[in-house]
Design a protein around this motif. Structure first.
Motif, mmCIF file in Angstrom:
data_model
loop_
_atom_site.group_PDB
_atom_site.id
_atom_site.type_symbol
_atom_site.label_atom_id
_atom_site.label_comp_id
_atom_site.label_asym_id
_atom_site.label_seq_id
_atom_site.Cartn_x
_atom_site.Cartn_y
_atom_site.Cartn_z
ATOM 1 N N ALA A 142 0.829 -1.204 0.000
ATOM 2 C CA ALA A 142 0.000 0.000 0.000
ATOM 3 C C ALA A 142 0.866 1.258 0.000
ATOM 4 O O ALA A 142 0.542 2.244 -0.685
ATOM 5 C CB ALA A 142 -0.924 -0.005 1.210
ATOM 6 N N LEU B 191 2.250 2.108 -3.480
ATOM 7 C CA LEU B 191 1.203 2.718 -4.306
ATOM 8 C C LEU B 191 0.973 4.177 -3.923
ATOM 9 O O LEU B 191 0.864 5.056 -4.786
ATOM 10 C CB LEU B 191 -0.101 1.932 -4.165
ATOM 11 N N LEU B 192 0.911 4.449 -2.633
ATOM 12 C CA LEU B 192 0.645 5.808 -2.179
ATOM 13 C C LEU B 192 1.806 6.749 -2.507
ATOM 14 O O LEU B 192 1.588 7.913 -2.858
ATOM 15 C CB LEU B 192 0.376 5.810 -0.674
ATOM 16 N N THR C 232 0.132 8.704 3.760
ATOM 17 C CA THR C 232 1.245 8.023 3.088
ATOM 18 C C THR C 232 2.384 7.776 4.076
ATOM 19 O O THR C 232 2.964 6.677 4.108
ATOM 20 C CB THR C 232 1.759 8.862 1.908
ATOM 21 N N ILE D 167 1.227 5.008 6.624
ATOM 22 C CA ILE D 167 1.285 3.655 6.072
ATOM 23 C C ILE D 167 2.739 3.198 5.943
ATOM 24 O O ILE D 167 3.066 2.025 6.189
ATOM 25 C CB ILE D 167 0.578 3.591 4.712
ATOM 26 N N THR E 44 -6.653 -1.372 2.226
ATOM 27 C CA THR E 44 -5.783 -0.289 2.675
ATOM 28 C C THR E 44 -5.729 0.851 1.668
ATOM 29 O O THR E 44 -6.269 1.927 1.909
ATOM 30 C CB THR E 44 -4.361 -0.810 2.954
ATOM 31 N N ALA E 45 -5.106 0.641 0.508
ATOM 32 C CA ALA E 45 -4.887 1.727 -0.451
ATOM 33 C C ALA E 45 -6.194 2.283 -1.025
ATOM 34 O O ALA E 45 -6.454 3.488 -0.969
ATOM 35 C CB ALA E 45 -3.980 1.236 -1.576
#
Length: 293
Positions: free
Chosen positions: A47, A50-51, A181, A184, A221-222
Motif C-alpha cells: 500500500a 502505491l501511495l 502516506t 502507512i 488499505t490503499a
C-alpha cells in the motif's frame, strides 16, 4: 451537481465499509499460513508503494511535522493491526474481531480529552457504559472469563484508539493523503521490525495466501483510504461516520458467509448493543442556549 456528488460519496463510503468488513475474513484466512507480523508488513508495504507513486507531486511538502506525525500514527496503526491479527490466531472469529475492535470509536473521545483538554460529552460516557455491556455479551464465558483472543482483540482496539487520537491531532493543517502516506510507510516499518524479531519471514508463500495479502493491501488499505477521503469530503461528517461504522456489521455478514461463523442469540444482542454504542459515540450535541427574556 452537489446532490449527485453527495450520492456518489454515500455510495463510496458504503463500499468502503463493505470492503473493510470483508477484510476481517481475508485477514483470518491469511493467518492460516503466514505470521501476523509478516501479514502486517506485507500489506502496508504494498500500500505504501502505491501511495508514494500517487503522491509524488507532493513530496516537496514533506517536513518534520509530517515525519513526526507519520512516525507516531504509523507506529500505532502498525502495532494495532499486528495485535488484531495475532488475536485472530488465538481463536477470535472475524465477526467478533469486527465488533470488539470497534470499541476504539467509543474510547477515542476520552483519549482526545487527554491531549486536547476537550471534555467528552454525556453521550460519550453513556456509549462507553453500554459498550461494556455489549462486550460482556459477546465475550464473557459462563465463568465470567474471556478467551485470550478476545482480550488481545480489545487491546488492539485500545491501540487503534491511540492511533485515531494521534491522527486527529497531527492532521490539523496538513494534507491528509500525504500524512496517510507517511503513516502507512511507518506502519510497514513496524511490521517488518516485528517480522524479523519474531522470525516470521515465510520460506514460501502460496498463491492463496498471496491473494489474501494483496486484497488487504490493494483494496482494504490503499483503495479504501482514497474512497474514505473522497466520501468524507463531499458529505456531512455525521452521515459519513454512520456509513463507515457499518464496517462491523459487514464484518459479521462476511464472517457468516465466507468463514461460516455461528452467531448465537446472545452474541447477536451483544453485536447490536456495541453497534448502538458506536453510533451514539459519534454524535456531537450543541450546548443549550440560554434564553434571554
Amino acid at each position: 451537481m452537489e446532490q449527485k456528488k453527495r450520492m456518489w460519496a454515500h455510495g463510496l463510503l458504503l463500499l468502503t465499509s463493505i470492503i473493510w468488513g470483508s477484510a476481517f475474513v481475508f485477514q483470518k484466512f491469511a493467518t492460516e499460513e503466514l505470521s501476523s507480523w509478516f501479514i502486517t508488513a506485507a500489506r502496508f508495504t504494498i500500500a505504501a508503494v502505491l501511495l508514494w507513486v500517487i503522491t509524488y507531486r507532493k513530496w516537496g511538502r514533506l517536513n518534520r511535522g509530517y515525519l513526526l506525525g507519520g512516525l507516531i500514527t504509523g507506529a500505532t496503526m502498525g502495532l494495532g493491526t499486528a495485535v488484531q491479527t495475532v488475536a485472530l490466531t488465538l481463536g477470535t472469529t472475524p465477526g467478533k474481531s469486527a465488533f470488539l475492535t470497534a470499541v476504539y470509536c467509543v474510547i477515542v473521545p476520552f483519549f482526545y480529552w487527554f491531549v486536547s483538554k476537550e471534555r467528552p460529552q454525556k453521550n460519550h460516557v453513556f456509549a462507553a457504559v453500554i459498550c461494556l455491556v455489549g462486550i460482556g455479551l459477546i465475550s464473557l464465558n459462563g465463568d465470567m472469563t474471556m478467551t485470550s483472543g478476545d482480550v488481545v482483540t480489545l487491546i488492539g482496539g485500545v491501540i487503534f484508539a491511540c492511533d485515531l487520537t494521534a491522527v486527529a491531532w497531527f492532521a490539523k493543517g496538513r494534507d491528509p493523503i500525504l500524512l496517510t502516506t507517511m503513516q502507512i510507510t511507518f506502519s510497514a516499518v513496524v511490521g517488518w521490525i516485528g517480522t524479523f524479531v519474531t522470525n516470521g519471514v515465510p520460506a514460501a508463500i502460496s498463491m492463496g495466501a498471496m491473494g489474501n495479502v494483496l486484497y488487504l493491501a490493494l483494496f482494504s488499505t490503499a483503495l479504501c483510504l482514497f474512497l474514505q477521503a473522497y466520501g468524507l469530503k463531499h458529505t456531512d461528517a455525521a452521515v459519513g461516520t454512520i456509513l463507515l461504522s457499518l464496517e462491523s456489521v459487514f464484518g459479521v455478514v462476511f464472517s457468516v458467509l465466507l468463514y461460516h461463523e455461528a452467531v448465537t442469540p446472545r452474541m447477536a444482542v451483544g453485536f447490536a448493543i456495541v453497534f448502538v454504542a458506536v453510533l451514539l459515540s459519534q454524535f456531537r450535541f450543541a450546548p443549550k442556549q440560554k434564553v434571554v427574556l
